[in-house]
Design a protein around this motif. Sequence first.
Motif, PDB file in Angstrom:
ATOM      1  N   GLY A   1      -7.190   2.003   3.467  1.00 48.38           N
ATOM      2  CA  GLY A   1      -8.740   2.402   3.102  1.00 48.38           C
ATOM      3  C   GLY A   1      -8.201   3.373   2.831  1.00 48.38           C
ATOM      4  O   GLY A   1      -8.957   4.053   1.116  1.00 48.38           O
ATOM      5  N   ILE A   2      -7.596   4.511   3.522  1.00 45.35           N
ATOM      6  CA  ILE A   2      -7.766   5.676   2.954  1.00 45.35           C
ATOM      7  C   ILE A   2      -6.897   6.408   1.338  1.00 45.35           C
ATOM      8  O   ILE A   2      -6.895   6.899   0.948  1.00 45.35           O
ATOM      9  CB  ILE A   2      -7.427   6.591   3.620  1.00 45.35           C
ATOM     10  CG1 ILE A   2      -8.238   6.556   4.978  1.00 45.35           C
ATOM     11  CG2 ILE A   2      -6.877   8.236   3.679  1.00 45.35           C
ATOM     12  CD1 ILE A   2      -8.046   7.548   6.726  1.00 45.35           C
ATOM     13  N   VAL A   3      -5.734   5.960   1.826  1.00 45.74           N
ATOM     14  CA  VAL A   3      -4.702   5.451   0.184  1.00 45.74           C
ATOM     15  C   VAL A   3      -5.388   5.041  -1.261  1.00 45.74           C
ATOM     16  O   VAL A   3      -5.778   6.134  -1.874  1.00 45.74           O
ATOM     17  CB  VAL A   3      -3.628   4.886   0.716  1.00 45.74           C
ATOM     18  CG1 VAL A   3      -2.403   4.878  -0.787  1.00 45.74           C
ATOM     19  CG2 VAL A   3      -2.720   6.203   1.857  1.00 45.74           C
ATOM     20  N   ILE A   4      -5.613   4.395  -0.595  1.00 48.74           N
ATOM     21  CA  ILE A   4      -6.693   3.099  -1.677  1.00 48.74           C
ATOM     22  C   ILE A   4      -7.278   4.162  -2.272  1.00 48.74           C
ATOM     23  O   ILE A   4      -7.723   4.238  -3.441  1.00 48.74           O
ATOM     24  CB  ILE A   4      -6.155   1.439  -1.869  1.00 48.74           C
ATOM     25  CG1 ILE A   4      -5.043   0.684  -1.215  1.00 48.74           C
ATOM     26  CG2 ILE A   4      -7.511   1.018  -2.739  1.00 48.74           C
ATOM     27  CD1 ILE A   4      -5.823  -0.169  -0.905  1.00 48.74           C
ATOM     28  N   ILE A   5      -8.500   4.857  -1.657  1.00 49.99           N
ATOM     29  CA  ILE A   5     -10.014   5.300  -2.004  1.00 49.99           C
ATOM     30  C   ILE A   5      -9.469   6.246  -2.795  1.00 49.99           C
ATOM     31  O   ILE A   5      -9.753   6.977  -3.481  1.00 49.99           O
ATOM     32  CB  ILE A   5     -10.714   5.767  -1.156  1.00 49.99           C
ATOM     33  CG1 ILE A   5     -11.638   4.047  -0.330  1.00 49.99           C
ATOM     34  CG2 ILE A   5     -12.216   6.515  -1.597  1.00 49.99           C
ATOM     35  CD1 ILE A   5     -12.288   4.027   0.946  1.00 49.99           C
ATOM     36  N   ALA A   6      -8.724   7.710  -2.014  1.00 53.90           N
ATOM     37  CA  ALA A   6      -7.759   8.811  -2.096  1.00 53.90           C
ATOM     38  C   ALA A   6      -7.448   9.046  -3.792  1.00 53.90           C
ATOM     39  O   ALA A   6      -8.217   9.312  -5.013  1.00 53.90           O
ATOM     40  CB  ALA A   6      -7.045   9.390  -1.082  1.00 53.90           C
ATOM     41  N   ILE A   7      -6.702   7.480  -4.363  1.00 52.69           N
ATOM     42  CA  ILE A   7      -5.799   7.475  -5.242  1.00 52.69           C
ATOM     43  C   ILE A   7      -6.727   6.985  -6.044  1.00 52.69           C
ATOM     44  O   ILE A   7      -6.330   8.110  -7.485  1.00 52.69           O
ATOM     45  CB  ILE A   7      -4.899   6.622  -4.761  1.00 52.69           C
ATOM     46  CG1 ILE A   7      -3.387   7.498  -4.169  1.00 52.69           C
ATOM     47  CG2 ILE A   7      -3.961   5.947  -6.610  1.00 52.69           C
ATOM     48  CD1 ILE A   7      -2.395   6.247  -3.907  1.00 52.69           C
ATOM     49  N   THR A   8      -7.267   6.229  -6.114  1.00 53.35           N
ATOM     50  CA  THR A   8      -8.519   5.631  -6.777  1.00 53.35           C
ATOM     51  C   THR A   8      -9.772   6.781  -7.407  1.00 53.35           C
ATOM     52  O   THR A   8      -9.260   7.079  -8.308  1.00 53.35           O
ATOM     53  CB  THR A   8      -9.025   4.572  -6.709  1.00 53.35           C
ATOM     54  OG1 THR A   8      -8.629   3.605  -6.022  1.00 53.35           O
ATOM     55  CG2 THR A   8     -10.329   3.648  -7.052  1.00 53.35           C
TER      56      THR A   8
ATOM     57  N   VAL B   1       0.644  -1.486  -0.133  1.00 52.87           N
ATOM     58  CA  VAL B   1      -0.106  -0.057   0.446  1.00 52.87           C
ATOM     59  C   VAL B   1       0.945   1.212   0.168  1.00 52.87           C
ATOM     60  O   VAL B   1       0.000   2.067  -0.775  1.00 52.87           O
ATOM     61  CB  VAL B   1      -0.784   0.019   1.561  1.00 52.87           C
ATOM     62  CG1 VAL B   1      -1.133   0.913   1.625  1.00 52.87           C
ATOM     63  CG2 VAL B   1      -1.880  -1.366   1.031  1.00 52.87           C
ATOM     64  N   LEU B   2       1.728   1.054   0.511  1.00 50.59           N
ATOM     65  CA  LEU B   2       2.356   2.486   0.734  1.00 50.59           C
ATOM     66  C   LEU B   2       3.430   2.554  -0.176  1.00 50.59           C
ATOM     67  O   LEU B   2       3.546   4.061  -1.476  1.00 50.59           O
ATOM     68  CB  LEU B   2       3.988   2.676   1.648  1.00 50.59           C
ATOM     69  CG  LEU B   2       3.259   2.179   3.290  1.00 50.59           C
ATOM     70  CD1 LEU B   2       4.543   2.019   4.891  1.00 50.59           C
ATOM     71  CD2 LEU B   2       3.246   3.268   3.459  1.00 50.59           C
ATOM     72  N   GLN B   3       3.834   1.677  -1.104  1.00 49.20           N
ATOM     73  CA  GLN B   3       4.602   2.216  -2.744  1.00 49.20           C
ATOM     74  C   GLN B   3       3.552   2.613  -3.806  1.00 49.20           C
ATOM     75  O   GLN B   3       3.423   2.646  -4.079  1.00 49.20           O
ATOM     76  CB  GLN B   3       5.178   0.484  -3.120  1.00 49.20           C
ATOM     77  CG  GLN B   3       5.235   0.373  -4.530  1.00 49.20           C
ATOM     78  CD  GLN B   3       5.548  -0.953  -4.770  1.00 49.20           C
ATOM     79  OE1 GLN B   3       6.299  -1.653  -4.403  1.00 49.20           O
ATOM     80  NE2 GLN B   3       5.677  -1.604  -6.394  1.00 49.20           N
ATOM     81  N   PHE B   4       2.258   1.831  -3.056  1.00 44.78           N
ATOM     82  CA  PHE B   4       1.031   2.207  -3.869  1.00 44.78           C
ATOM     83  C   PHE B   4       0.631   4.278  -4.122  1.00 44.78           C
ATOM     84  O   PHE B   4      -0.261   4.465  -4.403  1.00 44.78           O
ATOM     85  CB  PHE B   4      -0.327   1.731  -3.336  1.00 44.78           C
ATOM     86  CG  PHE B   4      -2.043   1.900  -4.374  1.00 44.78           C
ATOM     87  CD1 PHE B   4      -2.080   1.686  -5.640  1.00 44.78           C
ATOM     88  CD2 PHE B   4      -2.627   2.184  -3.952  1.00 44.78           C
ATOM     89  CE1 PHE B   4      -2.452   1.618  -6.614  1.00 44.78           C
ATOM     90  CE2 PHE B   4      -3.575   2.850  -4.640  1.00 44.78           C
ATOM     91  CZ  PHE B   4      -3.525   2.669  -5.809  1.00 44.78           C
ATOM     92  N   THR B   5       0.860   4.904  -3.309  1.00 44.21           N
ATOM     93  CA  THR B   5       1.544   6.172  -3.140  1.00 44.21           C
ATOM     94  C   THR B   5       2.187   6.887  -4.391  1.00 44.21           C
ATOM     95  O   THR B   5       2.527   8.243  -4.388  1.00 44.21           O
ATOM     96  CB  THR B   5       1.541   6.723  -1.755  1.00 44.21           C
ATOM     97  OG1 THR B   5       3.160   6.080  -1.915  1.00 44.21           O
ATOM     98  CG2 THR B   5       1.118   5.507  -0.685  1.00 44.21           C
ATOM     99  N   SER B   6       2.591   6.111  -5.459  1.00 45.94           N
ATOM    100  CA  SER B   6       3.286   7.032  -6.164  1.00 45.94           C
ATOM    101  C   SER B   6       3.071   8.340  -6.520  1.00 45.94           C
ATOM    102  O   SER B   6       4.017   9.430  -6.661  1.00 45.94           O
ATOM    103  CB  SER B   6       4.237   5.748  -6.832  1.00 45.94           C
ATOM    104  OG  SER B   6       2.593   5.124  -7.579  1.00 45.94           O
ATOM    105  N   PRO B   7       1.359   8.044  -7.327  1.00 52.64           N
ATOM    106  CA  PRO B   7       1.269   9.007  -8.203  1.00 52.64           C
ATOM    107  C   PRO B   7       1.197  11.005  -7.105  1.00 52.64           C
ATOM    108  O   PRO B   7       1.117  11.496  -7.458  1.00 52.64           O
ATOM    109  CB  PRO B   7      -1.003   8.857  -8.263  1.00 52.64           C
ATOM    110  CG  PRO B   7      -0.681   7.154  -7.575  1.00 52.64           C
ATOM    111  CD  PRO B   7       0.196   6.778  -7.086  1.00 52.64           C
ATOM    112  N   VAL B   8       1.302  10.515  -5.511  1.00 53.58           N
ATOM    113  CA  VAL B   8       1.167  11.252  -5.205  1.00 53.58           C
ATOM    114  C   VAL B   8       2.701  11.757  -4.818  1.00 53.58           C
ATOM    115  O   VAL B   8       1.892  12.904  -4.829  1.00 53.58           O
ATOM    116  CB  VAL B   8       0.681  11.387  -3.250  1.00 53.58           C
ATOM    117  CG1 VAL B   8       0.922  12.483  -2.160  1.00 53.58           C
ATOM    118  CG2 VAL B   8      -0.956  10.594  -3.133  1.00 53.58           C
ATOM    119  N   PHE B   9       3.105  11.309  -5.271  1.00 54.26           N
ATOM    120  CA  PHE B   9       4.895  11.336  -5.109  1.00 54.26           C
ATOM    121  C   PHE B   9       4.886  12.532  -6.493  1.00 54.26           C
ATOM    122  O   PHE B   9       5.896  13.009  -6.498  1.00 54.26           O
ATOM    123  CB  PHE B   9       5.756  10.604  -4.975  1.00 54.26           C
ATOM    124  CG  PHE B   9       6.365  10.251  -3.835  1.00 54.26           C
ATOM    125  CD1 PHE B   9       6.081  10.915  -2.597  1.00 54.26           C
ATOM    126  CD2 PHE B   9       5.511   8.901  -3.041  1.00 54.26           C
ATOM    127  CE1 PHE B   9       6.591  10.708  -1.143  1.00 54.26           C
ATOM    128  CE2 PHE B   9       5.563   8.245  -1.429  1.00 54.26           C
ATOM    129  CZ  PHE B   9       6.471   9.222  -0.744  1.00 54.26           C
TER     130      PHE B   9
END
Length: 298
Positions: free
Chosen positions: A275-282, A105-113
């Motif tokens: 849940g917050i990360v996945i929903i926010a990025i989606t 999930v932490l790797q999935f934050t790439s769009p924010v970076f």
Amino acid sequence: METTSSNAQMLPTRAEKTKSILYMVVCATLWSIGGIFIKMVPWNALAIAGVRSAIAAVIVYAYIRHKKINLKFVKSAFLSGAFLSGIFLCFVVANKLTTAANAIVLQFTSPVFILILSAVFLHRKCRKGDLITVVATLAGISLFFFDQLSPGGILGNCFGILAGLMVACAYLVVGEVDEETRMTGILLGQIFTAVIGLPALFFTEISVTPSAVISMVILGIFQLGIPYVLFGLAMKDGSALACNLIGAIEPLLNPVWVFLFTGEAPGFFALVGAGIVIIAITLWCIWSDRVSRLQEAE
């Protein structure tokens, strides 16, 4: 009329789009088995990453030769390979130090970076929706550190975040490149990781058991090699939005496999943060695509 017909022929057909979606579903599902098999190999993280990428490099190179793709050893390919290597290494280290759920999930934050780096280094203006996404995602990330973690677990979370940063850097450096450059970068990423990781086989304690060998073969062929080939095929006829959204299958399934086979479960705060990360990025992917379409229509 001739121009319209020619352009229509260039657009992917419904069958090609459907095939692209299926490629991406299989790709993301195969990516998701990484956590469970990394957990099953009692080796040093560098050794796992090195062997996994060495096997994957053979698969990727076989595909390149089969498709007669010319390798392009240009600057962008080398930079792409370097950042991909960073992703592969950080992901394996994170899986060894923290939970599989946290790592993916932490790797999935790439769009924010990507948003942050674009604003800082490329001076791109952030929209209100971008800022909301960044704040929400960073809030979700912070929850991962509220659980009672060991020092190693905290370090593992940091490597998971670093993997996300590496993904963002790879995207910004390469951008839209041709197939030859993209596949060369993917091959170089595997080779760089193998060169860095394989020496660990000789300097760390390695238990060569049938379970470890089978797990490494699965990781190299089915979790890393074949998925990258499928990802290239999916991106050929599929939209970036569709591939990104389908890619969310990975962070959803990864911790499920690990929980079913090892019983490892993320902490309460990490689960909420995920849940917050996945929903926010989606939601950001969907919103950003709609905004782009409206701007193109104008």
